[in-house]
Design a protein around this motif. Structure first.
Motif, PDB file in Angstrom:
ATOM      1  N   VAL A   4       0.831  -1.200   0.000  1.00 22.67           N
ATOM      2  CA  VAL A   4       0.000   0.000   0.000  1.00 22.67           C
ATOM      3  C   VAL A   4       0.865   1.249   0.000  1.00 22.67           C
ATOM      4  N   VAL A  41      -7.351  -9.521  -1.340  1.00 24.20           N
ATOM      5  CA  VAL A  41      -7.673  -8.414  -2.240  1.00 24.20           C
ATOM      6  C   VAL A  41      -7.517  -8.939  -3.656  1.00 24.20           C
ATOM      7  N   LEU A  45      -4.956  -5.635  -7.729  1.00 30.54           N
ATOM      8  CA  LEU A  45      -4.441  -4.712  -6.719  1.00 30.54           C
ATOM      9  C   LEU A  45      -3.099  -5.159  -6.160  1.00 30.54           C
ATOM     10  N   LEU A 131     -10.182   0.606  -4.907  1.00 35.63           N
ATOM     11  CA  LEU A 131      -9.084   0.921  -4.006  1.00 35.63           C
ATOM     12  C   LEU A 131      -8.899   2.432  -3.983  1.00 35.63           C
ATOM     13  N   TYR A 132      -8.964   3.030  -2.819  1.00 36.17           N
ATOM     14  CA  TYR A 132      -8.836   4.478  -2.696  1.00 36.17           C
ATOM     15  C   TYR A 132      -7.412   4.843  -2.305  1.00 36.17           C
ATOM     16  N   LEU A 140     -10.562   6.305   3.187  1.00 41.11           N
ATOM     17  CA  LEU A 140      -9.547   5.270   3.403  1.00 41.11           C
ATOM     18  C   LEU A 140     -10.091   4.111   4.228  1.00 41.11           C
ATOM     19  N   THR A 142     -12.735   2.407   3.882  1.00 36.30           N
ATOM     20  CA  THR A 142     -13.272   1.312   3.065  1.00 36.30           C
ATOM     21  C   THR A 142     -12.176   0.356   2.612  1.00 36.30           C
ATOM     22  N   ASN A 143     -10.952   0.851   2.431  1.00 36.07           N
ATOM     23  CA  ASN A 143      -9.836  -0.036   2.072  1.00 36.07           C
ATOM     24  C   ASN A 143      -9.570  -1.059   3.170  1.00 36.07           C
ATOM     25  N   CYS A 144      -9.890  -0.682   4.403  1.00 35.59           N
ATOM     26  CA  CYS A 144      -9.580  -1.531   5.555  1.00 35.59           C
ATOM     27  C   CYS A 144     -10.700  -2.510   5.883  1.00 35.59           C
ATOM     28  N   ARG A 147     -13.007  -6.849   1.549  1.00 37.52           N
ATOM     29  CA  ARG A 147     -12.103  -7.803   0.912  1.00 37.52           C
ATOM     30  C   ARG A 147     -12.894  -8.641  -0.088  1.00 37.52           C
ATOM     31  N   GLY A 198     -13.553   7.627  -4.500  1.00 37.44           N
ATOM     32  CA  GLY A 198     -13.574   6.710  -3.366  1.00 37.44           C
ATOM     33  C   GLY A 198     -14.983   6.593  -2.823  1.00 37.44           C
TER      34      GLY A 198
END
Length: 251
Positions: A4, A41, A45, A131-132, A140, A142-144, A147, A198
């Motif tokens: 990342v 992921v 990505l 992916l933001y 950010l 939402t990335n966490c 999956r 995003g």
């Protein structure tokens, strides 16, 4: 996390003074998310630069759906030729996003019309193109949380399936609150202040009444359920559900 950081510092996005702060923020969210080492992921990505293409999104969706459906047929012993109704629910990839509850409700309605058959409901989200890499912390998150994953559910109106079935679908209840701006905008795909796309998860997800004199009726769900598994849709949502349902948290 190394991948990342490399993506964020690539020439495409440029290195910013905020990177260290944002990476610390993402790390803390991930540590509290409960996601294990077996989450995935999409393949695109993992690349450098990341491949956020329509072809990559189709590949992710096909792998998830085919995997979930194959597993369902294996576990139930049902043949694909026995399926009379198919409902597919896709979120963030489909131009018209839909929800799993709606998909189940559609299958239920069709089973009331078409007798002696099976309905297959497949639900998935797609994150290849979501992916933001911007600097907005609310995006950010939402990335966490999201999956690769999906689910396939088999519904039947055959009398012979009453005994082996895991559950009986008695009622489905849906409340449409899209006319409320807070509800409509609680989860929105949009551009941030720098033009980076995003998904924003707002604190309006657990909507409240504006009139403080109106008491929001909340059934005592603990009379019917011993355990709750809450969708990890952001810390604010989890805290609000814990408060309103008077739940204790166990890990």
């Amino acid at each position: 996390m190394h991948h990342v950081r490399v993506v964020r510092e690539s020439d495409k996005w440029g290195k910013t003074d905020e990177n260290d702060y944002l990476m610390d923020f993402v790390t803390k969210i991930l540590e509290r998310s409960g996601l294990g080492q077996e989450t995935y992921v999409p393949e695109g990505l993992h690349c450098l630069p990341v491949e956020q293409t329509m072809a990559g999104s189709r590949k992710e969706t096909e792998e998830v759906i085919i995997g979930a459906v194959d597993n369902l047929f294996h576990n139930t012993g049902i043949s694909p030729s026995d399926i009379g109704i198919l409902v597919v629910n896709s979120s963030t990839f489909n131009p018209t996003p839909s929800a799993g509850v709606i998909a189940v409700d559609v299958a239920k309605s069709l089973l009331q019309v078409h007798r002696n058959t099976y309905a297959l409901v497949v639900s998935t989200e797609n994150i290849t193109q979501n992916l933001y890499v911007g600097n907005n912390t609310s995006m950010l998150v939402t990335n966490c949380l999201f999956r690769v994953g999906g689910a396939a559910v088999l519904l039947s109106n055959l009398s012979k399936d009453r005994k082996p079935a895991k559950y009986q679908l008695v009622h489905t209840v849906r409340v449409h609150s899209g006319a409320d701006d807070r509800s409509y905008g609680c989860a929105t795909q949009e551009e941030d202040e720098d033009g980076v796309v995003g998904v924003t998860l707002s604190k309006d997800l657990p909507t409240k009444f504006l009139n403080p004199k109106i008491k929001h009726y909340m059934p005592d769900f603990k009379l019917a359920f011993e355990h709750f598994c809450i969708h990890a849709g952001g810390r604010a949502l989890i805290d609000e559900l814990e408060k309103n349902l008077h739940l204790s948290v166990t890990c």
